[in-house]
Design an enzyme around this catalytic site. Structure first.
Site, PDB file in Angstrom:
ATOM      1  N   HIS A   1      11.485  21.163 -31.584  1.00 33.48           N
ATOM      2  CA  HIS A   1      10.449  20.890 -32.597  1.00 33.48           C
ATOM      3  C   HIS A   1      10.774  21.544 -33.940  1.00 33.48           C
ATOM      4  O   HIS A   1       9.874  22.027 -34.635  1.00 33.48           O
ATOM      5  CB  HIS A   1       9.070  21.283 -32.065  1.00 33.48           C
ATOM      6  CG  HIS A   1       8.952  22.722 -31.619  1.00 33.48           C
ATOM      7  ND1 HIS A   1       8.264  23.106 -30.484  1.00 33.48           N
ATOM      8  CD2 HIS A   1       9.417  23.876 -32.174  1.00 33.48           C
ATOM      9  CE1 HIS A   1       8.319  24.426 -30.363  1.00 33.48           C
ATOM     10  NE2 HIS A   1       9.002  24.916 -31.381  1.00 33.48           N
TER      11      HIS A   1
ATOM     12  N   HIS B   1       3.153  29.044 -33.358  1.00 32.69           N
ATOM     13  CA  HIS B   1       4.050  30.031 -33.973  1.00 32.69           C
ATOM     14  C   HIS B   1       3.243  30.950 -34.899  1.00 32.69           C
ATOM     15  O   HIS B   1       3.419  30.940 -36.113  1.00 32.69           O
ATOM     16  CB  HIS B   1       5.154  29.331 -34.757  1.00 32.69           C
ATOM     17  CG  HIS B   1       6.005  28.395 -33.944  1.00 32.69           C
ATOM     18  ND1 HIS B   1       5.576  27.153 -33.518  1.00 32.69           N
ATOM     19  CD2 HIS B   1       7.268  28.517 -33.468  1.00 32.69           C
ATOM     20  CE1 HIS B   1       6.543  26.560 -32.825  1.00 32.69           C
ATOM     21  NE2 HIS B   1       7.576  27.366 -32.779  1.00 32.69           N
TER      22      HIS B   1
ATOM     23  N   HIS C   1      18.550  28.640 -30.223  1.00 32.05           N
ATOM     24  CA  HIS C   1      18.408  29.097 -31.600  1.00 32.05           C
ATOM     25  C   HIS C   1      17.872  30.516 -31.627  1.00 32.05           C
ATOM     26  O   HIS C   1      17.157  30.938 -30.738  1.00 32.05           O
ATOM     27  CB  HIS C   1      17.533  28.161 -32.439  1.00 32.05           C
ATOM     28  CG  HIS C   1      16.083  28.055 -32.081  1.00 32.05           C
ATOM     29  ND1 HIS C   1      15.628  27.571 -30.879  1.00 32.05           N
ATOM     30  CD2 HIS C   1      14.959  28.351 -32.795  1.00 32.05           C
ATOM     31  CE1 HIS C   1      14.300  27.554 -30.879  1.00 32.05           C
ATOM     32  NE2 HIS C   1      13.874  28.034 -32.029  1.00 32.05           N
TER      33      HIS C   1
ATOM     34  N   GLU D   1      12.091  29.166 -25.737  1.00 35.78           N
ATOM     35  CA  GLU D   1      11.085  28.089 -25.807  1.00 35.78           C
ATOM     36  C   GLU D   1      11.362  26.974 -24.792  1.00 35.78           C
ATOM     37  O   GLU D   1      10.449  26.232 -24.413  1.00 35.78           O
ATOM     38  CB  GLU D   1      11.066  27.455 -27.207  1.00 35.78           C
ATOM     39  CG  GLU D   1      10.443  28.326 -28.284  1.00 35.78           C
ATOM     40  CD  GLU D   1      10.438  27.633 -29.650  1.00 35.78           C
ATOM     41  OE1 GLU D   1       9.686  28.079 -30.511  1.00 35.78           O
ATOM     42  OE2 GLU D   1      11.200  26.652 -29.862  1.00 35.78           O
TER      43      GLU D   1
HETATM   44  C1  DHB Z   1      12.736  26.772 -36.396  1.00 39.84           C
HETATM   45  C2  DHB Z   1      11.441  27.027 -35.950  1.00 39.84           C
HETATM   46  C3  DHB Z   1      11.072  26.711 -34.664  1.00 39.84           C
HETATM   47  O1  DHB Z   1       9.824  26.914 -34.205  1.00 39.84           O
HETATM   48  C4  DHB Z   1      11.990  26.146 -33.787  1.00 39.84           C
HETATM   49  O2  DHB Z   1      11.578  25.899 -32.535  1.00 39.84           O
HETATM   50  C5  DHB Z   1      13.290  25.878 -34.215  1.00 39.84           C
HETATM   51  C6  DHB Z   1      13.660  26.188 -35.522  1.00 39.84           C
HETATM   52  C7  DHB Z   1      13.113  27.098 -37.799  1.00 39.84           C
HETATM   53  O3  DHB Z   1      12.301  27.727 -38.503  1.00 39.84           O
HETATM   54  O4  DHB Z   1      14.201  26.693 -38.225  1.00 39.84           O
HETATM   55 FE    FE Z   2       9.590  26.790 -32.144  1.00 36.46          FE
END
Ligand code: DHB
Ligand code: FE
Length: 281
Positions: free
Chosen positions: A12, A59, A193, A240
């Site tokens: 997402h 978030h 990530h 996540e």
């Molecule tokens: C980012 C934020 C998110 O919540 C995620 O799941 C992936 C990337 C971001 O800020 O780049």
């Molecule tokens: Fe996220």
């Protein structure tokens, strides 16, 4: 009786929503990503789910460190997009289904999942980006939405196995609903990530794909993977991905993969997309 017609897994990444909102989807950076989503859009347009249960994490938007529900369910009639700092996304308000939402809450709680019930809920990129992935830019979203929130932000998050079992309970709850509705379940977030700290920018393509293989073919095994391994291999926010296990638990052991797509990088994250349907054979 209601039934589950599809499971969708999607990252997402907020930059995907910004690309849609700012008409950048056909630019060279974005085109391969959005092309990779087309088969999912097409298949969902055929399946026409009445309700999407979207499993995502907030978030620090609606919730914060003052209130950290492990699992929470939105039962309201409408969920406006949250202002995450640049104004709310210019997307339609998300329509809930209070009757089905309260049914789910009752069924899950009687099935011993102590879900937090949320009436007032603004939804952040964790929920609106998957809607854009699935449905593009319509005037109104083509289905009702039940937000199902999982805490993956503040330690301790639930185990992957608990998420998998929650998905199995969701299937039982769906099949106990008397109205003849088609339900899709979305698991969102990930894949690898890490947004902060020394390893910011970490992407682990090999691990992500191995994990996707397990999610499809041996979900109980994927559900046994602990948070420490996930964070070590896929970064602090890669954890996540446990939310995809809720989606997987709502499907049969045997599934067919209608679409699978993986692309790196998207912003500073790996992007994964999966469309699963129960095997008919
Ligand atoms: C980012 C934020 C998110 O919540 C995620 O799941 C992936 C990337 C971001 O800020 O780049
Ligand atoms: Fe996220």
């Amino acid at each position: 009786m209601a039934r589950i017609v599809a499971g969708v897994g999607t990252s997402h990444v907020p930059a995907i929503g910004a690309a849609v909102d700012h008409a950048k989807t056909q630019e060279p950076y974005w085109k391969p990503v959005f092309d990779g989503m087309l088969p999912v859009k097409k298949r969902l347009a055929e399946l026409q789910p009445d309700i999407c249960i979207i499993v995502y994490n907030d978030h620090a938007s609606r919730f914060g460190l003052d209130l950290i529900p492990t699992f929470a369910l939105g039962v309201g009639a409408e969920f406006p997009p949250h202002d995450e700092g640049y104004g709310p996304r210019p997307v339609p308000a998300v329509q809930g289904d209070p009757d089905f939402g309260w049914h789910l809450a009752e069924a899950l709680i009687k099935d011993e999942f102590d879900i937090t019930i949320v009436n007032e809920l603004t939804v952040d990129h964790g929920l609106t980006v998957p809607l854009s992935v699935a449905f593009g830019q319509p005037q109104a979203w083509p289905c009702k939405v039940i937000p199902l929130l999982v805490n993956v932000v503040q330690y301790p998050p639930p185990t992957g196995n608990r998420c998998f079992k929650l998905g199995q309970a969701i299937r039982r709850a769906v099949e106990a609903y008397p109205r003849d509705l088609k339900i899709a379940v979305f698991g969102t977030g990930g894949l690898s990530h890490q947004l902060q700290g020394e390893r910011a920018g970490l992407i682990n393509e090999a691990y992500d794909n191995k994990w996707l293989d397990a999610l499809v073919d041996d979900p109980a095994e994927a559900a046994r993977i602990g948070h420490v391994e996930l964070i070590r291999e896929t970064g602090s926010e890669g954890v996540e991905c446990i939310m995809w296990l809720v989606m997987r638990g709502a499907l049969n052991q045997e599934v067919s993969v209608s679409h699978r797509f993986y692309h790196v990088p998207v912003s500073n994250s790996a992007y994964g997309l999966l469309l699963l349907e129960d095997s008919t054979s």
